[in-house]
Scaffold this active site. Structure first.
Site, PDB file in Angstrom:
ATOM      1  N   CYS A   1       0.869  -1.197   0.000  1.00  0.00           N
ATOM      2  CA  CYS A   1       0.000   0.000   0.000  1.00  0.00           C
ATOM      3  C   CYS A   1       0.894   1.231   0.000  1.00  0.00           C
ATOM      4  CB  CYS A   1      -0.938  -0.005   1.199  1.00  0.00           C
ATOM      5  SG  CYS A   1      -1.868  -1.552   1.416  1.00  0.00           S
TER       6      CYS A   1
ATOM      7  N   LYS B   1       7.316   6.596   2.040  1.00  0.00           N
ATOM      8  CA  LYS B   1       8.036   5.519   2.727  1.00  0.00           C
ATOM      9  C   LYS B   1       8.916   4.743   1.749  1.00  0.00           C
ATOM     10  CE  LYS B   1       4.305   5.136   6.113  1.00  0.00           C
ATOM     11  NZ  LYS B   1       3.460   6.188   5.487  1.00  0.00           N
TER      12      LYS B   1
ATOM     13  N   CYS C   1      -2.516   5.529   9.728  1.00  0.00           N
ATOM     14  CA  CYS C   1      -2.656   6.946  10.068  1.00  0.00           C
ATOM     15  C   CYS C   1      -4.035   7.164  10.688  1.00  0.00           C
ATOM     16  CB  CYS C   1      -2.438   7.837   8.853  1.00  0.00           C
ATOM     17  SG  CYS C   1      -3.536   7.517   7.463  1.00  0.00           S
TER      18      CYS C   1
END
Length: 428
Positions: A244, A250, A360
């Site tokens: 994802c 990232k 998140c």
């Protein structure tokens, strides 16, 4: 005979207000995200500044909605229905004038034509009365349902800090390709660093105009969002799956840290943006467009980073629409999906390797509870406790070595988005 009360499409400023009204309707009635709603609402609006204005108006309405409603209700003899068009247009008018500092006469000219007949007269009267009274924009508040839920989870001070965060535009965080340049870059850009490889700037103008963009020295990434990849440390050529992955912050962190990265996402459009950023920064990663529930790797990896789809309530200060479209049922649905994805990803880590799970979200059901159930059912894994020195000052692991960032943390330095992350070690 021409109907003079019908809104004319060529009235300057009216298309942006109509688009804002459509976006708010999509969020409040249909539960769409503001980003998704923008695409349909802004069809036919070619001017980028008008599209940006529509988003700004809708965002400010959502950021200040409880306070705007208090003002409206103070000037109406009978309360307007929550879903009344006149109420929403009044919210837009007040947000324009009180939050975006549009002159009242310009607000009337560009928003009042969204209504006709009696509702138009009502809105005009209420708005005029509020302007004559010299009202100010109330302090932002969370919607009652959200405030109650977060107070129960994290305590009332957290909910109060979240309300305060709503009224403070988040700063601009940059992740650097080369952490060795942190001090130099912070000084050059007039920012501060809260961690190696990080620079924080006050919210500014166009990203593309900041020094170092064209040369690919950095990318935009909230400090909290950078923490999960930091938990994997240096790659030294080892393999990692970034699941994802889009929009890709990232992935770039891991590539910059020396990992051999395979980034997976189900959106080719979002991966295209990642590929553009990889090219701009000169970093390298393999990208795959696939559904995580259907795809599987050819071989296990040394590490897996699963930034799972979630309610996104942790990024409410950037996306206040989540406060109005996310309910308990959505959180429960996301938690079930996260459990499935975590179990699937756990099979792709080599014995001795590391699995980092992150969301998140400010919901315990999507963070701590998902990990607790997973560990109760899978004896291969145990928590690899995060050490305080791995985190920015002011962020500390919990008693089990997991990390939870909350509103109020680093408030004096610009705050943090809400995140949960856990590092798990595959014991074979």
């Amino acid at each position: 005979m021409t109907n003079r009360t019908a809104p004319a499409d060529d009235t300057p400023g009216l298309p942006a207000r109509r688009a804002a009204l459509k976006m708010l309707d999509a969020v409040m009635r249909r539960g769409e995200s503001l980003d998704v709603a923008q695409h349909a609402a802004c069809q036919g609006i070619d001017d980028r500044s008008d599209r940006a204005l529509a988003m700004a108006i809708a965002g400010e309405v959502l950021r200040h909605l409880p306070g705007l409603d208090l003002l409206i209700d103070s000037m109406t003899r009978l309360p307007l229905a929550d879903d009344a068009k006149a109420r929403m247009v009044l919210r837009i008018m007040l947000a324009q004038t009180l939050a975006l500092e549009t002159p009242p006469h310009a607000t009337i000219a560009t928003a009042l034509p969204l209504l006709q007949g009696g509702p138009r007269k009502l809105a005009h009267g209420v708005f005029g009365s509020l302007m004559r009274a010299g009202v100010a924009l109330p302090a932002p508040e969370l919607p009652p349902a959200t405030a109650n839920r977060w107070s129960a989870l994290w305590g009332e001070p957290m909910a109060e800090a979240a309300s305060a965060a709503l009224g403070s535009p988040p700063p601009l965080d940059l992740s650097l390709c080369d952490p060795a340049t942190t001090g130099e870059t912070a000084a050059q850009l007039g920012g501060v660093s809260l961690a190696p490889g990080h620079v924080r700037l006050p919210r500014a103008g166009a990203i593309e105009l900041i020094d170092g963009f064209e040369s690919g020295d950095w990318w935009v990434q909230d400090l909290a969002a950078s923490l999960p990849a930091r938990l994997l440390g240096r790659g030294e050529g080892r393999s990692v799956l970034d699941l994802c992955a889009a929009p890709g912050g990232k992935t770039m962190q891991l590539a910059a840290a020396g990992w051999q990265v395979t980034a997976l996402d189900n959106s080719d459009k979002r991966l295209k943006r990642l590929r553009q950023n990889l090219k701009r920064t000169g970093l390298d990663a393999a990208t795959i467009t696939a559904n995580l529930l259907e795809w599987r790797p050819d071989d296990q990896a040394d590490a897996v980073l699963l930034d799972a789809p979630c309610s996104a309530t942790g990024i409410f200060r950037r996306h206040p629409d989540v406060l109005y479209r996310i309910a308990a049922r959505h959180i429960d649905d996301r938690a079930k999906q996260q459990a499935v994805l975590l179990e699937r990803a756990s099979n792709w880590v080599r014995p001795g390797g590391v699995l980092v799970y992150a969301v998140c979200s400010l919901e315990r059901a999507e963070g701590e509870d998902v990990i607790a159930r997973f560990l109760a059912e899978d004896s291969r894994y145990a928590i690899d406790p995060v050490r305080p020195e791995e985190l920015p000052a002011g962020v500390t692991p919990d008693s089990q070595g997991q990390v939870r960032t909350l509103p109020g943390m680093l408030a004096d330095a610009g705050g943090l988005d809400g995140f949960f992350m856990a590092r798990l070690r595959h014991n074979g």
